[in-house]
Scaffold this active site. Structure first.
Site, PDB file in Angstrom:
ATOM      1  CG  ASP A  97      48.087  42.755  35.306  1.00 59.17           C
ATOM      2  OD1 ASP A  97      47.475  41.689  35.533  1.00 59.17           O
ATOM      3  OD2 ASP A  97      48.178  43.666  36.140  1.00 59.17           O
ATOM      4  CG  ASP A  99      50.614  38.072  36.929  1.00 59.23           C
ATOM      5  OD1 ASP A  99      51.596  38.732  37.265  1.00 59.23           O
ATOM      6  OD2 ASP A  99      49.442  38.491  37.009  1.00 59.23           O
ATOM      7  CG  ASP A 173      43.994  36.223  45.954  1.00 62.57           C
ATOM      8  OD1 ASP A 173      43.953  35.501  44.935  1.00 62.57           O
ATOM      9  OD2 ASP A 173      44.057  37.468  45.894  1.00 62.57           O
TER      10      ASP A 173
HETATM   11  P1  ATP Z   1      43.831  42.355  38.407  1.00 61.66           P
HETATM   12  O1  ATP Z   1      42.727  42.169  37.440  1.00 61.66           O
HETATM   13  O2  ATP Z   1      43.660  43.519  39.284  1.00 61.66           O
HETATM   14  O3  ATP Z   1      45.200  42.310  37.789  1.00 61.66           O
HETATM   15  P2  ATP Z   1      44.716  39.949  39.661  1.00 61.66           P
HETATM   16  O4  ATP Z   1      43.994  38.887  40.437  1.00 61.66           O
HETATM   17  O5  ATP Z   1      45.372  39.524  38.392  1.00 61.66           O
HETATM   18  O6  ATP Z   1      43.678  41.106  39.402  1.00 61.66           O
HETATM   19  P3  ATP Z   1      47.322  40.711  40.459  1.00 61.66           P
HETATM   20  O7  ATP Z   1      47.757  41.670  41.514  1.00 61.66           O
HETATM   21  O8  ATP Z   1      47.708  40.957  39.052  1.00 61.66           O
HETATM   22  O9  ATP Z   1      45.753  40.615  40.605  1.00 61.66           O
HETATM   23  O10 ATP Z   1      47.830  39.293  40.931  1.00 61.66           O
HETATM   24  C1  ATP Z   1      47.991  38.189  40.057  1.00 61.66           C
HETATM   25  C2  ATP Z   1      47.711  36.899  40.801  1.00 61.66           C
HETATM   26  O11 ATP Z   1      48.583  36.781  41.928  1.00 61.66           O
HETATM   27  C3  ATP Z   1      46.316  36.811  41.394  1.00 61.66           C
HETATM   28  O12 ATP Z   1      45.364  36.401  40.442  1.00 61.66           O
HETATM   29  C4  ATP Z   1      46.522  35.787  42.495  1.00 61.66           C
HETATM   30  O13 ATP Z   1      46.611  34.488  41.970  1.00 61.66           O
HETATM   31  C5  ATP Z   1      47.902  36.164  43.017  1.00 61.66           C
HETATM   32  N1  ATP Z   1      47.793  37.123  44.118  1.00 61.66           N
HETATM   33  C6  ATP Z   1      47.850  38.478  44.055  1.00 61.66           C
HETATM   34  N2  ATP Z   1      47.733  39.025  45.265  1.00 61.66           N
HETATM   35  C7  ATP Z   1      47.619  38.016  46.141  1.00 61.66           C
HETATM   36  C8  ATP Z   1      47.500  37.927  47.564  1.00 61.66           C
HETATM   37  N3  ATP Z   1      47.446  39.005  48.300  1.00 61.66           N
HETATM   38  N4  ATP Z   1      47.425  36.697  48.113  1.00 61.66           N
HETATM   39  C9  ATP Z   1      47.485  35.587  47.360  1.00 61.66           C
HETATM   40  N5  ATP Z   1      47.589  35.598  46.041  1.00 61.66           N
HETATM   41  C10 ATP Z   1      47.666  36.785  45.409  1.00 61.66           C
HETATM   42 MG    MG Z   2      46.588  40.737  37.170  1.00 60.02          MG
END
Ligand code: ATP
Ligand code: MG
Length: 469
Positions: A97, A99, A173
């Site tokens: 996805d 962001d 994170d």
């Molecule tokens: P995925 O591939 O599962 O989507 P992701 O890292 O993109 O992994 P998301 O939940 O889509 O996970 O979150 C998008 C972004 O938001 C992360 O890359 C990170 O920068 C931030 N983020 C998400 N969860 C946290 C958290 N618990 N603490 C700090 N930053 C977070």
């Molecule tokens: Mg993501």
């Protein structure tokens, strides 16, 4: 669902947006790159990595994420693709996805993008919709300060301050998740050496690991999931405190844990994740049953086979169904109850239904399983005894069941795990692949006592006999 990060809090306290300052910082840095200054950036400053070095051109982005940034740029805001999508692109993987992070407030974003809506009452984010694709747009988050509301264990409850890009980066994170891609310049902006860490295949937490886990214990799960999914190793500094801090997960709301577990189980690397969760001592209390299941030899075999199966589906681009997954995770608990009830004299089918209700009542609440998912799980389970009936018209009726496919896949797993004779599963595989006379030939003879029962049931009224499961 706006389930990101720690707590989200009601309308923003202080709004600290400094577009001019950040633009200035970025321009300064760009000019430094163009001057060929290869020196490490000063603490707090970002490295600007040009496309010539990282190779991600803007056409690699999803069109919706590009259009979101363009709309915001046109209105004079900063807007970057951020987080997992940039990380995945740098690793040559397809992002799950996208962001976008911006200095526009949620209201500002909503005004720029026609099909968009504000989500969440506390830390508001915007969903920007372009056809089927939804982009989550977040305003840069500010630093946590003395006023930040936390629970007694240090978990951040309210997170409502907007900030600068640099502050936003520090709130993310892992270093690999704090990368910002600017579709206009095609530069990657890297405040925490994330690109270098990715190259070294390291997942490094930003800041002091203990403090970051205390703020949000789910980060421990994310570390395991992301490392397993992306083939990274968790930096020893970030890994060390996990075992002793695992119990903090108990204070995380069930719905958030459920979301995170679902992500983990459907990541395409569930077996690796679960194995690692166990190695890190994180599996206790996560899925309340996981420890119990994994300690029963048959249960473990069944669950691991189910997860390997799901991984395979996900990796082949087929979706994973949450109902199927949870049906497998909870099946051995149902079996145990079912057996007990039958031993106490309950008839086979009513005992199964009672066992299903008991397990779903207890676990459904702990896991925040939705009613719809619970309904689907029950259907998969309740089809199982019907696969044993291979005589008369019943197999034809079973084939017509809307959930036949899921029930059959579940049957295959049970056979693979050695829980039922593989002959039954093979019979059903063949029964589906042939038709007409060949299919009819496969039917087993109706047992004599069953024939008698059916005749007796038919006599008083002329009703059609129902299925028994
Ligand atoms: P995925 O591939 O599962 O989507 P992701 O890292 O993109 O992994 P998301 O939940 O889509 O996970 O979150 C998008 C972004 O938001 C992360 O890359 C990170 O920068 C931030 N983020 C998400 N969860 C946290 C958290 N618990 N603490 C700090 N930053 C977070
Ligand atoms: Mg993501």
């Amino acid at each position: 669902m706006p389930s990101k990060w720690a707590g989200k809090s009601s309308a923003c306290g202080k709004i600290a947006l400094f577009p001019d300052t950040s633009d200035f910082v970025i321009r300064k840095l760009i000019s430094r790159v163009f001057r060929g200054n290869k020196k490490k950036p000063a603490a707090g400053a970002a490295a600007i990595i040009p496309v010539a070095s990282h190779g991600i051109t803007r056409d690699r982005l999803s069109s919706a994420s590009r259009r979101t940034c363009e709309a915001l740029h046109k209105a004079g805001f900063q807007a970057y693709v951020v987080g997992g999508a940039v990380r995945d692109l740098l690793l040559g993987a397809e992002p799950k996805d996208y962001d976008v992070a911006t200095n526009a407030t949620p209201e500002g974003v909503r005004r720029c993008i026609r099909r968009s809506r504000i989500i969440g009452r506390r830390f508001q984010i915007v969903h920007a919709m372009f056809g089927q694709e939804v982009i989550e747009v977040t305003t840069f988050r500010g630093e946590l300060d003395a006023n930040t509301k936390k629970d007694e264990h240090g978990r951040v409850l309210h997170d409502n301050v907007f900030g600068t890009q640099q502050e936003d980066a520090a709130r993310r994170d892992f270093t690999a998740n704090a990368l910002y891609y600017d579709p206009a310049s095609e530069n990657v902006i890297d405040y925490h050496h994330g690109v270098g860490d990715l190259k070294a295949k390291t997942l490094r937490i930003i800041g002091e690991p203990r403090a970051r886990y205390r703020e949000d214990p789910v980060r421990m799960l994310r570390a395991v999931r992301l490392a397993a999914k992306l083939g990274l190793s968790i930096d020893p500094e970030a890994r060390r405190p996990i075992r002793e801090m695992a119990s903090l997960l108990e204070n995380v709301p069930a719905a958030r844990l459920f979301d995170e577990m679902l992500k983990l189980l459907t990541s395409g690397h569930a077996v690796k994740c679960i194995t690692q969760l166990r190695d890190e001592g994180l599996h206790h209390g996560l899925l309340p049953l996981l420890d119990v299941i994994l300690e029963q030899p048959m249960g473990e075999r069944f669950v691991m086979l189910a997860l390997a199966n799901t991984d395979d589906r996900v990796q082949r681009g087929k979706g994973a169904s949450p109902s199927f997954l949870f049906a497998t995770l909870l099946w051995h608990e149902v079996l145990a109850h079912w057996e007990k009830l039958q031993q106490a004299g309950e008839a086979k089918i009513p005992a199964l239904f009672q066992a299903m209700d008991t397990v779903l009542d207890v676990q459904g609440e702990k896991l925040a399983i939705t009613r719809r998912i619970a309904g689907d799980i029950k259907e998969i389970w309740s089809l199982q005894p019907r696969f044993e009936q291979r005589a008369g018209k019943r197999p034809y009726a079973l084939l017509e069941q809307p959930r036949f496919r899921a029930g059959y896949d579940f049957l295959l797993l049970r056979a693979q795990a050695g829980e039922i004779a593989s002959e039954i599963a093979d019979w059903w595989t063949r029964f589906q692949s042939v038709d007409g006379e060949d299919r009819a030939q496969m039917l087993l003879p109706v047992p004599a006592d069953e024939k008698k029962r059916r005749r007796r049931r038919k006599k008083p009224s002329n009703s059609v006999s129902g299925t028994s499961a």
